[in-house]
Design a protein around this motif. Structure first.
Motif, PDB file in Angstrom:
ATOM      1  N   ARG A 113      10.099 -26.010   2.668  1.00 14.96           N
ATOM      2  CA  ARG A 113       9.727 -27.242   3.347  1.00 14.96           C
ATOM      3  C   ARG A 113      10.214 -27.186   4.787  1.00 14.96           C
ATOM      4  N   ALA A 114       9.273 -27.161   5.721  1.00 15.81           N
ATOM      5  CA  ALA A 114       9.607 -27.099   7.141  1.00 15.81           C
ATOM      6  C   ALA A 114       9.824 -28.505   7.698  1.00 15.81           C
ATOM      7  N   SER A 115      10.804 -28.624   8.554  1.00 18.59           N
ATOM      8  CA  SER A 115      11.046 -29.887   9.250  1.00 18.59           C
ATOM      9  C   SER A 115      11.651 -29.574  10.615  1.00 18.59           C
ATOM     10  N   SER A 116      11.802 -30.593  11.422  1.00 19.70           N
ATOM     11  CA  SER A 116      12.305 -30.396  12.782  1.00 19.70           C
ATOM     12  C   SER A 116      13.271 -31.502  13.163  1.00 19.70           C
ATOM     13  N   ARG A 117      14.185 -31.163  14.035  1.00 20.05           N
ATOM     14  CA  ARG A 117      15.039 -32.154  14.669  1.00 20.05           C
ATOM     15  C   ARG A 117      14.709 -32.131  16.165  1.00 20.05           C
ATOM     16  N   ASP A 152      13.920 -26.195   4.322  1.00 19.23           N
ATOM     17  CA  ASP A 152      14.693 -26.808   3.239  1.00 19.23           C
ATOM     18  C   ASP A 152      16.027 -27.339   3.756  1.00 19.23           C
ATOM     19  N   ASP A 153      15.939 -28.009   4.917  1.00 18.11           N
ATOM     20  CA  ASP A 153      17.072 -28.703   5.553  1.00 18.11           C
ATOM     21  C   ASP A 153      18.134 -27.761   6.126  1.00 18.11           C
ATOM     22  N   THR A 154      17.850 -26.465   6.197  1.00 24.56           N
ATOM     23  CA  THR A 154      18.772 -25.508   6.819  1.00 24.56           C
ATOM     24  C   THR A 154      18.217 -25.080   8.170  1.00 24.56           C
ATOM     25  N   ALA A 155      19.009 -25.219   9.225  1.00 27.41           N
ATOM     26  CA  ALA A 155      18.560 -24.849  10.568  1.00 27.41           C
ATOM     27  C   ALA A 155      18.384 -23.343  10.678  1.00 27.41           C
ATOM     28  N   LEU A 156      17.193 -22.907  11.103  1.00 29.93           N
ATOM     29  CA  LEU A 156      16.914 -21.482  11.265  1.00 29.93           C
ATOM     30  C   LEU A 156      16.693 -21.091  12.717  1.00 29.93           C
ATOM     31  N   THR A 203      26.329 -24.129  22.529  1.00 29.07           N
ATOM     32  CA  THR A 203      25.235 -25.061  22.244  1.00 29.07           C
ATOM     33  C   THR A 203      24.369 -24.557  21.093  1.00 29.07           C
ATOM     34  N   GLU A 204      23.999 -23.275  21.139  1.00 27.85           N
ATOM     35  CA  GLU A 204      23.200 -22.698  20.057  1.00 27.85           C
ATOM     36  C   GLU A 204      23.941 -22.788  18.733  1.00 27.85           C
ATOM     37  N   ALA A 205      25.221 -22.470  18.757  1.00 30.77           N
ATOM     38  CA  ALA A 205      26.013 -22.486  17.527  1.00 30.77           C
ATOM     39  C   ALA A 205      26.046 -23.886  16.921  1.00 30.77           C
ATOM     40  N   GLU A 206      26.241 -24.898  17.750  1.00 27.67           N
ATOM     41  CA  GLU A 206      26.300 -26.269  17.241  1.00 27.67           C
ATOM     42  C   GLU A 206      24.958 -26.694  16.652  1.00 27.67           C
ATOM     43  N   LEU A 207      23.864 -26.345  17.316  1.00 28.52           N
ATOM     44  CA  LEU A 207      22.541 -26.750  16.844  1.00 28.52           C
ATOM     45  C   LEU A 207      22.139 -26.014  15.574  1.00 28.52           C
ATOM     46  N   LEU A 208      22.562 -24.753  15.435  1.00 22.33           N
ATOM     47  CA  LEU A 208      22.177 -23.943  14.282  1.00 22.33           C
ATOM     48  C   LEU A 208      23.191 -23.998  13.144  1.00 22.33           C
ATOM     49  N   GLY A 209      24.330 -24.619  13.398  1.00 19.18           N
ATOM     50  CA  GLY A 209      25.343 -24.724  12.355  1.00 19.18           C
ATOM     51  C   GLY A 209      26.023 -23.410  12.042  1.00 19.18           C
ATOM     52  N   SER A 237      15.602 -19.272  19.768  1.00 19.66           N
ATOM     53  CA  SER A 237      16.826 -18.621  19.298  1.00 19.66           C
ATOM     54  C   SER A 237      16.833 -18.700  17.783  1.00 19.66           C
ATOM     55  N   TYR A 238      16.740 -17.545  17.124  1.00 19.28           N
ATOM     56  CA  TYR A 238      16.714 -17.482  15.670  1.00 19.28           C
ATOM     57  C   TYR A 238      18.054 -16.987  15.139  1.00 19.28           C
TER      58      TYR A 238
END
Length: 253
Positions: A113-117, A152-156, A203-209, A237-238
Protein backbone atom coordinates in the motif's frame (compact mmCIF):
# COMPACT_ATOMS: atom_id res chain seq x y z
CA UNK A 1 6.79 -23.32 21.63
CA UNK A 2 6.71 -23.37 17.82
CA UNK A 3 9.35 -25.90 16.66
CA UNK A 4 9.99 -24.03 13.38
CA UNK A 5 10.67 -20.78 15.25
CA UNK A 6 13.02 -22.58 17.62
CA UNK A 7 14.90 -24.20 14.73
CA UNK A 8 15.30 -20.82 13.02
CA UNK A 9 16.34 -19.17 16.26
CA UNK A 10 18.96 -21.86 16.84
CA UNK A 11 20.66 -20.93 13.56
CA UNK A 12 21.59 -17.56 15.03
CA UNK A 13 24.16 -19.33 17.22
CA UNK A 14 26.40 -19.82 14.17
CA UNK A 15 26.68 -16.05 13.75
CA UNK A 16 27.24 -15.09 17.37
CA UNK A 17 30.84 -14.55 18.53
CA UNK A 18 32.22 -16.98 21.07
CA UNK A 19 31.60 -15.98 24.65
CA UNK A 20 34.07 -13.37 25.81
CA UNK A 21 35.56 -12.67 22.37
CA UNK A 22 33.55 -9.49 21.71
CA UNK A 23 33.33 -6.33 23.77
CA UNK A 24 29.98 -5.34 22.22
CA UNK A 25 26.88 -5.60 24.41
CA UNK A 26 24.99 -8.87 23.99
CA UNK A 27 22.00 -7.19 22.35
CA UNK A 28 24.28 -5.70 19.67
CA UNK A 29 25.87 -9.10 19.05
CA UNK A 30 22.43 -10.66 18.62
CA UNK A 31 21.20 -7.85 16.37
CA UNK A 32 24.32 -8.22 14.21
CA UNK A 33 23.82 -11.99 13.93
CA UNK A 34 20.20 -11.54 12.83
CA UNK A 35 21.31 -8.97 10.23
CA UNK A 36 23.73 -11.49 8.76
CA UNK A 37 20.95 -14.07 8.55
CA UNK A 38 18.81 -11.58 6.61
CA UNK A 39 21.69 -10.66 4.29
CA UNK A 40 22.37 -14.35 3.57
CA UNK A 41 18.73 -15.13 2.91
CA UNK A 42 18.25 -17.36 5.94
CA UNK A 43 15.57 -14.90 7.04
CA UNK A 44 13.67 -13.70 3.98
CA UNK A 45 11.53 -10.63 3.39
CA UNK A 46 8.03 -11.12 4.76
CA UNK A 47 9.14 -14.04 6.95
CA UNK A 48 8.34 -13.96 10.66
CA UNK A 49 11.25 -13.22 12.96
CA UNK A 50 11.75 -15.90 15.62
CA UNK A 51 9.77 -15.03 18.74
CA UNK A 52 11.42 -13.53 21.80
CA UNK A 53 10.85 -16.80 23.69
CA UNK A 54 12.53 -18.91 21.00
CA UNK A 55 15.51 -16.53 20.79
CA UNK A 56 15.83 -16.57 24.58
CA UNK A 57 15.78 -20.39 24.64
CA UNK A 58 18.27 -20.70 21.76
CA UNK A 59 20.78 -18.15 23.05
CA UNK A 60 20.29 -18.17 26.81
CA UNK A 61 19.97 -14.37 26.71
CA UNK A 62 17.52 -12.49 28.90
CA UNK A 63 14.23 -11.09 27.60
CA UNK A 64 15.62 -7.55 27.97
CA UNK A 65 18.63 -8.42 25.79
CA UNK A 66 16.52 -10.09 23.08
CA UNK A 67 13.96 -7.29 23.07
CA UNK A 68 16.72 -4.67 22.76
CA UNK A 69 18.18 -6.52 19.75
CA UNK A 70 14.78 -6.67 18.07
CA UNK A 71 14.19 -2.97 18.74
CA UNK A 72 17.59 -2.20 17.19
CA UNK A 73 16.53 -3.99 13.99
CA UNK A 74 13.17 -2.21 14.04
CA UNK A 75 14.78 1.24 14.34
CA UNK A 76 16.97 0.44 11.32
CA UNK A 77 13.94 -0.64 9.28
CA UNK A 78 15.14 -4.22 8.89
CA UNK A 79 11.96 -5.55 10.47
CA UNK A 80 8.40 -4.33 10.92
CA UNK A 81 5.78 -5.23 13.50
CA UNK A 82 2.26 -6.55 13.11
CA UNK A 83 0.17 -5.89 16.22
CA UNK A 84 -0.62 -9.18 17.88
CA UNK A 85 1.30 -11.17 15.25
CA UNK A 86 4.97 -10.51 16.04
CA UNK A 87 7.85 -9.08 13.99
CA UNK A 88 8.58 -9.72 10.32
CA UNK A 89 11.57 -9.18 8.06
CA UNK A 90 11.07 -6.13 5.86
CA UNK A 91 10.95 -7.01 2.16
CA UNK A 92 13.73 -5.59 0.00
CA UNK A 93 12.34 -3.74 -3.00
CA UNK A 94 13.97 -4.49 -6.36
CA UNK A 95 13.21 -2.05 -9.16
CA UNK A 96 14.41 -2.78 -12.70
CA UNK A 97 16.21 0.19 -14.22
CA UNK A 98 14.76 -0.51 -17.67
CA UNK A 99 11.14 0.15 -16.62
CA UNK A 100 9.63 3.64 -16.37
CA UNK A 101 7.19 3.40 -13.49
CA UNK A 102 6.06 5.66 -10.70
CA UNK A 103 6.34 4.82 -7.02
CA UNK A 104 2.60 4.26 -6.50
CA UNK A 105 2.28 1.86 -9.45
CA UNK A 106 5.47 0.04 -8.43
CA UNK A 107 4.17 -0.56 -4.90
CA UNK A 108 0.74 -1.60 -6.18
CA UNK A 109 2.16 -4.31 -8.40
CA UNK A 110 4.08 -5.66 -5.39
CA UNK A 111 0.94 -5.84 -3.28
CA UNK A 112 2.07 -3.03 -0.97
CA UNK A 113 0.00 0.00 0.00
CA UNK A 114 1.62 3.21 -1.21
CA UNK A 115 1.09 6.48 0.60
CA UNK A 116 2.79 9.85 0.93
CA UNK A 117 3.59 12.47 3.50
CA UNK A 118 3.43 15.85 1.79
CA UNK A 119 6.35 18.20 2.37
CA UNK A 120 5.62 20.82 -0.30
CA UNK A 121 3.20 21.45 -3.17
CA UNK A 122 3.61 24.85 -4.76
CA UNK A 123 3.89 26.81 -7.99
CA UNK A 124 6.85 29.10 -8.52
CA UNK A 125 9.76 30.16 -10.66
CA UNK A 126 12.19 27.47 -11.83
CA UNK A 127 15.82 27.47 -10.79
CA UNK A 128 18.36 28.09 -13.57
CA UNK A 129 19.27 24.39 -13.85
CA UNK A 130 15.57 23.45 -13.98
CA UNK A 131 14.98 25.95 -16.77
CA UNK A 132 17.69 24.24 -18.80
CA UNK A 133 16.54 20.69 -18.08
CA UNK A 134 12.86 21.44 -18.72
CA UNK A 135 13.44 23.82 -21.64
CA UNK A 136 11.62 26.70 -19.97
CA UNK A 137 11.88 30.44 -20.47
CA UNK A 138 12.34 32.93 -17.65
CA UNK A 139 8.65 33.84 -17.55
CA UNK A 140 7.37 30.30 -17.06
CA UNK A 141 6.61 28.58 -13.75
CA UNK A 142 6.85 25.05 -12.38
CA UNK A 143 4.93 22.85 -10.00
CA UNK A 144 7.03 21.58 -7.09
CA UNK A 145 5.96 18.41 -5.33
CA UNK A 146 8.05 17.14 -2.42
CA UNK A 147 6.92 14.05 -0.51
CA UNK A 148 8.10 11.21 1.68
CA UNK A 149 6.95 8.02 -0.07
CA UNK A 150 5.83 5.13 2.12
CA UNK A 151 5.00 1.47 1.52
CA UNK A 152 2.76 -0.11 4.15
CA UNK A 153 3.45 2.93 6.36
CA UNK A 154 7.26 2.50 6.16
CA UNK A 155 9.21 5.42 4.66
CA UNK A 156 11.25 4.28 1.65
CA UNK A 157 12.10 7.45 -0.26
CA UNK A 158 12.03 11.23 -0.41
CA UNK A 159 10.92 12.54 -3.81
CA UNK A 160 11.22 16.15 -4.97
CA UNK A 161 9.56 16.48 -8.38
CA UNK A 162 9.46 19.51 -10.66
CA UNK A 163 7.20 19.70 -13.74
CA UNK A 164 6.15 22.64 -15.96
CA UNK A 165 3.04 24.24 -14.45
CA UNK A 166 1.23 23.97 -17.78
CA UNK A 167 1.58 20.19 -17.69
CA UNK A 168 -0.56 19.48 -14.64
CA UNK A 169 -2.96 21.19 -12.25
CA UNK A 170 -1.49 20.83 -8.75
CA UNK A 171 -4.96 20.27 -7.31
CA UNK A 172 -5.32 17.09 -9.39
CA UNK A 173 -2.25 15.47 -7.82
CA UNK A 174 -3.49 13.11 -5.13
CA UNK A 175 -1.45 9.92 -4.76
CA UNK A 176 0.41 9.46 -8.04
CA UNK A 177 2.04 12.29 -9.97
CA UNK A 178 2.14 10.05 -13.05
CA UNK A 179 -1.61 9.45 -12.82
CA UNK A 180 -2.16 13.23 -12.87
CA UNK A 181 0.24 13.64 -15.81
CA UNK A 182 -1.48 10.82 -17.68
CA UNK A 183 -4.89 12.43 -17.12
CA UNK A 184 -3.62 15.71 -18.55
CA UNK A 185 -2.09 14.01 -21.60
CA UNK A 186 1.48 14.57 -20.42
CA UNK A 187 2.61 11.11 -19.37
CA UNK A 188 6.36 10.61 -20.00
CA UNK A 189 7.37 7.70 -22.21
CA UNK A 190 11.11 7.60 -21.50
CA UNK A 191 13.53 8.84 -18.88
CA UNK A 192 17.18 9.11 -18.01
CA UNK A 193 18.23 8.27 -14.45
CA UNK A 194 21.47 9.00 -12.68
CA UNK A 195 22.19 7.06 -9.46
CA UNK A 196 24.77 7.95 -6.85
CA UNK A 197 25.60 6.27 -3.55
CA UNK A 198 25.57 8.64 -0.58
CA UNK A 199 25.05 8.79 3.15
CA UNK A 200 21.96 10.28 4.76
CA UNK A 201 22.27 13.78 6.17
CA UNK A 202 20.29 14.79 9.24
CA UNK A 203 17.21 15.91 7.30
CA UNK A 204 17.09 12.76 5.16
CA UNK A 205 17.60 10.57 8.21
CA UNK A 206 14.74 12.21 10.11
CA UNK A 207 12.34 11.96 7.16
CA UNK A 208 13.24 8.33 6.39
CA UNK A 209 13.42 7.17 9.99
CA UNK A 210 17.03 6.00 9.76
CA UNK A 211 20.29 6.97 11.43
CA UNK A 212 22.35 9.88 10.15
CA UNK A 213 25.13 8.46 7.99
CA UNK A 214 23.08 5.46 6.84
CA UNK A 215 23.43 4.52 3.15
CA UNK A 216 21.04 6.13 0.68
CA UNK A 217 20.73 6.25 -3.09
CA UNK A 218 20.47 9.70 -4.66
CA UNK A 219 18.60 9.46 -7.95
CA UNK A 220 17.81 12.13 -10.51
CA UNK A 221 15.20 11.30 -13.14
CA UNK A 222 14.83 13.41 -16.30
CA UNK A 223 11.67 12.31 -18.13
CA UNK A 224 10.40 13.13 -21.64
CA UNK A 225 7.20 13.02 -23.70
CA UNK A 226 6.93 11.10 -26.97
CA UNK A 227 7.72 14.32 -28.90
CA UNK A 228 10.99 14.72 -27.00
CA UNK A 229 9.83 17.55 -24.74
CA UNK A 230 11.17 17.39 -21.18
CA UNK A 231 8.31 17.00 -18.71
CA UNK A 232 9.78 16.05 -15.32
CA UNK A 233 12.87 16.40 -13.18
CA UNK A 234 12.72 14.42 -9.93
CA UNK A 235 15.46 14.15 -7.34
CA UNK A 236 15.01 11.34 -4.85
CA UNK A 237 16.71 9.82 -1.84
CA UNK A 238 16.02 6.11 -1.41
CA UNK A 239 16.85 4.04 1.64
CA UNK A 240 19.90 1.95 0.80
CA UNK A 241 18.82 -0.85 3.14
CA UNK A 242 15.42 -1.31 1.51
CA UNK A 243 15.84 -0.54 -2.19
CA UNK A 244 17.84 -2.32 -4.90
CA UNK A 245 17.90 -1.22 -8.54
CA UNK A 246 18.34 -4.06 -11.00
CA UNK A 247 19.78 -3.70 -14.52
CA UNK A 248 19.80 -6.39 -17.20
CA UNK A 249 23.01 -6.37 -19.24
CA UNK A 250 23.44 -7.90 -22.68
CA UNK A 251 26.61 -8.58 -24.63
CA UNK A 252 27.06 -6.05 -27.40
CA UNK A 253 27.07 -7.75 -30.79
Amino acid sequence: MDTMHLDTASKVLAYLPSRGTSSDPLYMQLASALRVMVERGELRGGEALPSERSLMKATGYSRVTVRSAVEDLFRDGLIYKRPGAGSYVSPLVDQPLSVLIGFSADMQRRGARASSRLLEKSVGAPRPDEMVKLGLSSGETVVRLSRVRLADDTALAIERAVVPSGAVDPDTIAGSLYDALRASGNMPVRALQRLRAAIADRTEAELLGISTGSPVLHIERHAFLANGRAIEVTRSSYRGDRYDFIAELKLES
